[in-house]
Design a protein around this motif. Structure first.
Motif, PDB file in Angstrom:
ATOM      1  N   TYR A 297      -5.046  -2.789   9.738  1.00  0.00           N
ATOM      2  CA  TYR A 297      -6.164  -2.032   9.207  1.00  0.00           C
ATOM      3  C   TYR A 297      -6.389  -1.741   7.681  1.00  0.00           C
ATOM      4  N   GLY A 298      -5.188  -2.226   7.292  1.00  0.00           N
ATOM      5  CA  GLY A 298      -5.028  -2.113   5.691  1.00  0.00           C
ATOM      6  C   GLY A 298      -5.392  -3.120   4.662  1.00  0.00           C
ATOM      7  N   CYS A 299      -4.329  -3.620   3.931  1.00  0.00           N
ATOM      8  CA  CYS A 299      -4.394  -4.780   3.309  1.00  0.00           C
ATOM      9  C   CYS A 299      -4.321  -6.114   3.799  1.00  0.00           C
ATOM     10  N   ARG A 300      -4.131  -6.165   5.174  1.00  0.00           N
ATOM     11  CA  ARG A 300      -4.042  -7.431   5.901  1.00  0.00           C
ATOM     12  C   ARG A 300      -2.989  -8.249   5.472  1.00  0.00           C
ATOM     13  N   GLN A 301      -1.936  -7.639   5.261  1.00  0.00           N
ATOM     14  CA  GLN A 301      -0.822  -8.633   4.881  1.00  0.00           C
ATOM     15  C   GLN A 301       0.348  -8.401   5.691  1.00  0.00           C
TER      16      GLN A 301
ATOM     17  N   ARG B 214       2.071   4.379   5.157  1.00  0.00           N
ATOM     18  CA  ARG B 214       0.661   4.580   5.905  1.00  0.00           C
ATOM     19  C   ARG B 214       1.088   4.723   7.358  1.00  0.00           C
ATOM     20  N   ASP B 215       0.102   5.400   8.008  1.00  0.00           N
ATOM     21  CA  ASP B 215       0.428   5.685   9.446  1.00  0.00           C
ATOM     22  C   ASP B 215       0.542   4.466  10.361  1.00  0.00           C
TER      23      ASP B 215
ATOM     24  N   CYS C 103       0.630  -1.193   0.016  1.00  0.00           N
ATOM     25  CA  CYS C 103       0.053   0.160   0.049  1.00  0.00           C
ATOM     26  C   CYS C 103       0.825   1.377  -0.062  1.00  0.00           C
TER      27      CYS C 103
ATOM     28  N   ILE D  28      -0.912   3.721  13.242  1.00  0.00           N
ATOM     29  CA  ILE D  28      -2.135   3.057  13.796  1.00  0.00           C
ATOM     30  C   ILE D  28      -2.787   2.000  12.960  1.00  0.00           C
ATOM     31  N   GLU D  29      -2.329   2.036  11.570  1.00  0.00           N
ATOM     32  CA  GLU D  29      -2.993   0.974  10.918  1.00  0.00           C
ATOM     33  C   GLU D  29      -2.127  -0.468  10.958  1.00  0.00           C
TER      34      GLU D  29
END
Ligand SMILES: [Zn+2]
Lengths: 201, 103
Positions: free
Chosen positions: B61-65, B12-13, B9, B15-16
């Motif tokens: 909290y994003g792509c869960r990878q 990203r921050d 992605c 917190i994700e």
């Protein structure tokens, strides 16, 4: 199939339709709730050219393989959620799961009908980006997040999928049904300084 | 707040993300052949380094990878992130000396 008499959107109790206006005037933020739709979670081998080709034949357009992008066909859209996971959205009655089941039969995949698990909130207008930026860590600058992009992220501590539709900018925000009212109230409050108008979804 | 570069992605921050501890710990090929001591070493014993640390992160909290990161436990600087299965990058500290590393 369950009786559809009680099937209603997560925000139906707020009576948004009655509050919707055709003339938002100077409002900086326009909010709506999208009508019910088919939401299908699709998993499959996104690294397999063969899987992607068969999926394309099945739904009529290519699944997005570029991270955090959306592709669109005549009757549905596909949001990239992960390298092997997509969210397909289509009008009710499209029967996406059945179509995917037939087209991908014999291959490793999972197509899960999500029902009305998620609410979809529409947020647009000249200050929509400012509202999101108050509690979303995404870089919303048009250079990195513009029309055709989507992302799973957090919005006011809620897990959300955010997709940008156009340059207005218009966003759609997917959140779990159980936190839909919280999200709506939060957005309404965050948008109040710019003027909020409720419009038809 | 850290800006973490998810290999899928992009930046990203923090917190994700969720940190998943030390990376590149190989599961013993034949667990039944191990003594309790050796199995405990595999299950529980970690490096707890001061400095460069190779660790697993999850974009929860994003792509869960899951992916790996080379992070300095003193400065929190993330020198590199890389996908699962990729070779850990060699990272030199400010003094030019390669620290930590994969074993
Ligand atoms: Zn990611």
């Amino acid at each position: 199939m369950a009786d559809s008499y009680f099937r209603q959107t997560a925000l139906a109790p707020l009576g948004l339709a009655a509050k919707a206006t055709d003339a938002p005037g100077e409002a900086g933020v326009l909010m709506s709730e999208h009508p019910l739709a088919e939401h299908v979670n699709l998993r499959g081998d996104g690294a397999s050219v063969e899987f992607l080709q068969v999926a394309r034949t099945t739904i009529g357009y290519a699944l997005p393989t570029e991270p955090n992008t959306v592709t669109e066909g005549t009757n549905s859209r596909a949001l990239w959620l992960g390298p092997h996971e997509w969210l397909l959205v289509a009008p009710l009655g499209t029967a996406l799961v059945a179509t995917l089941g037939r087209g991908l039969a014999g291959r490793a995949f999972a197509a899960t009908e999500l029902g009305d698990a998620r609410a979809v909130i529409g947020l647009s207008g000249p200050n929509a980006r400012d509202v999101l930026a108050k509690s979303c860590p995404l870089d919303l600058n048009p250079k990195s997040f513009g029309p055709g992009r989507c992302a799973q992220t957090k919005l006011s501590r809620i897990a959300a999928i955010i997709a940008q539709r156009d340059d207005a900018p218009s966003y759609e925000i997917y959140v779990a049904r159980s936190v839909a009212r919280y999200t709506w109230r939060w957005l309404e409050d965050a948008g109040s300084e710019y003027g909020v108008a409720i419009v038809a979804g | 707040m850290l800006l973490i570069n998810c290999p899928w992605c992009g930046p990203r921050d923090e917190i994700e993300f969720t940190c998943g501890g030390e990376a590149h710990i190989a599961r013993p090929a034949d667990p039944a052949a191990l003594s309790d001591q050796e199995w405990a070493e595999y299950l529980f014993m970690r490096k707890n380094l001061k400095g460069l640390h190779y660790e697993r992160w999850h974009h929860s909290y994003g792509c869960r990878q899951w992916f790996n990161a080379a992070r300095d436990t003193v400065t929190h600087e993330i020198h590199a992130t890389y996908k699962m299965g990729e070779t850990p990058p060699v990272v030199a500290g400010e003094d030019g000396v390669v620290k930590g590393g994969n074993s």
